[in-house]
Design an enzyme around this catalytic site. Structure first.
Site, PDB file in Angstrom:
ATOM      1  N   SER A 550       0.840  -1.195   0.000  1.00 10.79           N
ATOM      2  CA  SER A 550       0.000   0.000   0.000  1.00 10.79           C
ATOM      3  C   SER A 550       0.877   1.247   0.000  1.00 10.79           C
ATOM      4  O   SER A 550       1.647   1.445  -0.930  1.00 10.79           O
ATOM      5  CB  SER A 550      -0.969  -0.055   1.185  1.00 10.79           C
ATOM      6  OG  SER A 550      -1.999   0.874   1.025  1.00 10.79           O
ATOM      7  N   ASP A 636      -9.676  -3.598  -5.709  1.00 15.04           N
ATOM      8  CA  ASP A 636      -9.066  -2.776  -4.662  1.00 15.04           C
ATOM      9  C   ASP A 636      -9.588  -1.348  -4.773  1.00 15.04           C
ATOM     10  O   ASP A 636      -9.324  -0.651  -5.751  1.00 15.04           O
ATOM     11  CB  ASP A 636      -7.545  -2.804  -4.804  1.00 15.04           C
ATOM     12  CG  ASP A 636      -6.832  -2.137  -3.634  1.00 15.04           C
ATOM     13  OD1 ASP A 636      -7.475  -1.380  -2.887  1.00 15.04           O
ATOM     14  OD2 ASP A 636      -5.619  -2.376  -3.483  1.00 15.04           O
ATOM     15  N   HIS A 674      -8.195  -4.894  -1.343  1.00 20.39           N
ATOM     16  CA  HIS A 674      -6.910  -4.366  -0.905  1.00 20.39           C
ATOM     17  C   HIS A 674      -6.108  -5.393  -0.110  1.00 20.39           C
ATOM     18  O   HIS A 674      -4.877  -5.373  -0.143  1.00 20.39           O
ATOM     19  CB  HIS A 674      -7.150  -3.118  -0.045  1.00 20.39           C
ATOM     20  CG  HIS A 674      -5.933  -2.287   0.172  1.00 20.39           C
ATOM     21  ND1 HIS A 674      -5.247  -1.676  -0.862  1.00 20.39           N
ATOM     22  CD2 HIS A 674      -5.275  -1.936   1.309  1.00 20.39           C
ATOM     23  CE1 HIS A 674      -4.227  -0.990  -0.371  1.00 20.39           C
ATOM     24  NE2 HIS A 674      -4.222  -1.135   0.944  1.00 20.39           N
TER      25      HIS A 674
END
Length: 702
Positions: A550, A636, A674
């Protein structure tokens, strides 16, 4: 294929502040474009081809993770009202189940004993049954009704983090309500067990509304209680521990505002303190008082109290203050005491505070405020503590080599009882060591590294290693244990976490020094950590891997450009690598709220050029890069898979790497979000694919 797929180039010019940047892969922003889907399929095929020789190693890694996992296991029991609850996993099943048994006394039951008798406990829900027939399954929120008859779940079957509300009767299993769709995180019951409070997201995937739903009725009749209209703020929803209040927090990166909605009297609500720019505060209900963590006078935050109701900061009375390089993180209040989780000396600590310090009452047997002793290097976090009336505090303690252990701390006599330590078959922690060292950053700042490896590792500069980092949003990457680390450590690798600026490990200033116009410190700190591993002989110069996810994926992209010679291989998970393009677009999910973290390049030319200097996609060069694996997911919502897909396409176009010896590849999960796929076997397989790619580049073949 002997070379990676060649993505079509379509020139598109991004023009801001006199800078015309030609983006040949901007067309990839449309995830429904058939050509985009075809390209993702081609990248997956290239990844499969480049890792085909690793199939045996991948299978071995999955087998090792399974061997180190007690698949049929239970968690420690948690008291909630008149029942004890726990989670159970089964051998051969993907998802856990949630169980309970009636409380017949103060003694905590042993779930392991109850698991042997199928009639001894009630199944609240079984995740395997709920996931049947689904490619993806996750529970975002869970809430048991105050009368203990109903279980409410927020269920996601796509990975997009939008949930369907599912309410069922616990004893019968009958579904009572599943009509409310597209809700966000947070579920709270009214005190009479008739209503559920939930959140909704706007088109930018910003949690901005709180609704009240009467169970069993049409969602068309639901009542909107609150809407946050400031685009830079998101809404959080939780229940007070005594079950009397819904706590609704409007928060940006630097400012918070808290509202309380009564769960007893539906017409009662109030704002604790109207928002003030830069005033960051959170609220914990403590009977007829409020405990407030805030930064009014202290960058590390203070704990204060105020009467239950609206107040002003001038009225807040100090209870406990953070010291130098400390940061108060969370407070939990109970009938007779409170506990504060805080950061100190780069680690975590717990402080117990008697109620007389804030509630004006003396409780027999509760001593003055004190710190719970913990081993050096251990990480602490609150475990489930849902009971208002209790004399114990339950927390989890772990490290890179110590499995997570749930400890019940008796507040009055200051005694610890181990409730549960994760069983790890075939693992001996005595074979490994963990400790801290310090790297010197470019500006002289000392950067902490947490390091783990086999106790017999020779420090002769020959070992392979993996360096992990994050460094954003004041998130601290505290040392934690995972069976997924064991294939790394058992192969004689060094595993290290770089506690770089932008995170919160060393207090609030540590975060301030790694954001906005100081963001480059995050990247140079990580490079300094890599240099330390090399120069001290812990890791061979050509055998170091880097990994981040991320915002940590942004870190990976940045160091691939700034310090590519330090790393042999990089894994960037769901990486935020086209940062400038995203932050320039206020219509993208979450962007406006991100301006307090990165700056607003639309409004500021200075911020634009600063981000332009480090945004990974903007700075790809015609040079040799480390081998790179980017992993992403089609659904995501936090970091669109467009970002890594563009980045990898540009790297494959410009990098001078041998595509076989030092490949640049991408793998996309087509039904996930995600966090990647769900189910433990799926997660093991994903991790095995990542580790096999890394090991192959480091010369580890077994």
């Amino acid at each position: 294929m002997t070379s990676p797929p060649q993505a079509e180039k379509r020139a598109s010019v991004r023009s801001f502040h006199g800078d015309d940047f030609t983006d040949y892969y901007a067309w990839m922003s449309d995830l429904n474009d058939p050509e985009m889907r075809a390209h993702l399929a081609a990248e997956n095929a290239w990844f499969s081809q480049r890792t085909a020789h690793l199939g045996e190693l991948q299978e071995k890694l999955v087998a090792e993770m399974a061997a180190h996992t007690q698949e049929d296991d239970v968690t420690a029991a948690v008291r909630r009202g008149d029942y004890w609850y726990w989670t159970r996993t089964w051998d051969g099943r993907e998802y856990p189940g949630y169980f309970r048994v009636a409380a017949t006394g103060a003694e905590r039951p042993d779930p392991a004993t109850l698991a042997a008798d199928s009639d001894a406990a009630t199944v609240v829900y079984d995740g395997n049954e709920l996931a049947a027939g689904e490619d993806f399954f996750a529970i975002g929120s869970r809430a048991i009704s105050p009368d203990a008859e109903l279980c409410a779940l927020a269920v996601d079957n796509s990975g997009g983090e939008e949930f369907t509300l599912r309410v069922h009767h616990i004893d019968s299993g009958a579904v009572r309500d599943d009509a409310v769709r597209h809700i966000g995180y947070g579920l709270v019951w009214s005190a009479d067990s008739k209503y559920l409070y939930y959140t909704r997201n706007d088109d930018a995937w910003r949690s901005y509304q709180v609704w009240r739903h009467e169970v069993g009725t049409s969602p068309e009749n639901d009542e909107l209680l609150f809407q946050e209209d400031e685009p830079g703020f998101e809404v959080g929803l939780e229940s007070s521990r005594d079950g009397k209040w819904a706590v609704v927090t409007s928060q940006s990166t630097t400012t918070q505002e808290v509202r309380l909605f009564s769960l007893v009297n539906r017409d009662e609500s109030f704002v604790v303190c109207p928002r003030q720019p830069g005033l960051d505060y959170s609220v914990e209900v403590a009977g007829d008082k409020l405990l407030i963590l805030h930064n009014l006078h202290n960058i590390g935050f203070d704990l204060s109290w105020a009467p239950l109701g609206p107040s002003q900061p001038a009225d807040w009375q100090l209870v406990f203050a953070a010291g130098a390089q400390e940061r108060l993180v969370e407070v939990q209040a109970f009938a007779d005491f409170a506990a504060v989780l805080f950061r100190s000396g780069g680690g975590t600590a717990l402080q117990v505070i008697p109620a007389e310090s804030y509630a004006g009452k003396t409780v027999a047997g509760v001593p003055a405020s004190y710190r719970i002793p913990t081993p050096e290097g251990a990480s602490l976090e609150f475990y489930a503590n849902p009971q208002w009336e209790t004399g114990e505090l339950v927390f989890t303690q772990e490290s890179l080599v110590e499995p997570p252990t749930q400890i019940a701390w008796e507040v009055a006599n200051q005694q610890a009882t181990v409730l549960k330590q994760l069983s790890v078959p075939g693992y001996d922690p005595a074979q490994f060591v963990t400790y801290r060292e310090f790297a010197t950053a470019a500006d002289g700042t000392q950067i902490t590294l947490t390091i783990a490896h086999r106790a017999d590792l020779p420090r002769d500069g020959s070992a392979p290693g993996l360096l992990y980092g994050y460094g954003s949003y004041e998130i601290s990457i505290d040392p934690w244990f995972s069976v997924n680390f064991l294939p790394i450590l058992e192969r004689g690798m060094v595993y290290a976490i770089a506690h770089i600026r932008g995170g919160g490990e060393m207090g609030r200033q540590w975060y301030e020094d790694g954001k906005l116009d100081k963001k480059r410190n995050t990247f140079t700190d990580f490079i300094a950590a890599a240099d330390h591993l090399h120069t001290t002989g812990l890791v061979a110069p050509d055998r170091l891997a880097a990994e981040g996810r991320s915002a940590g994926g942004l870190l990976m992209g940045a160091v691939a450009n700034l310090g590519r010679d330090r790393f042999r291989v990089i894994h960037a998970g769901v990486p935020f690598v086209d940062a400038l393009t995203t932050i320039l677009n206020p219509d993208m999910p979450l962007t406006v709220g991100e301006w307090e973290e990165w700056g607003n390049p639309l409004a500021s030319e200075e911020i634009y050029w600063y981000m332009r200097s480090y945004s990974p996609y903007d700075n790809v060069e015609a040079a040799e890069y480390p081998a790179i694996l980017a992993t992403t997911s089609l659904n995501d919502i936090r970091v669109s898979c467009t970002e890594p897909t563009k980045w990898i396409a540009k790297l494959q176009e410009l990098a001078t790497n041998d595509p076989v010896a030092r490949p640049i590849v991408q793998h996309t999960e087509m039904v996930a979000g995600h966090g990647g796929g769900t189910g433990r076997y799926k997660k093991w397989q994903q991790r095995a694919e990542e580790l096999a790619f890394i090991f192959d580049q480091l010369g580890i073949t077994q």
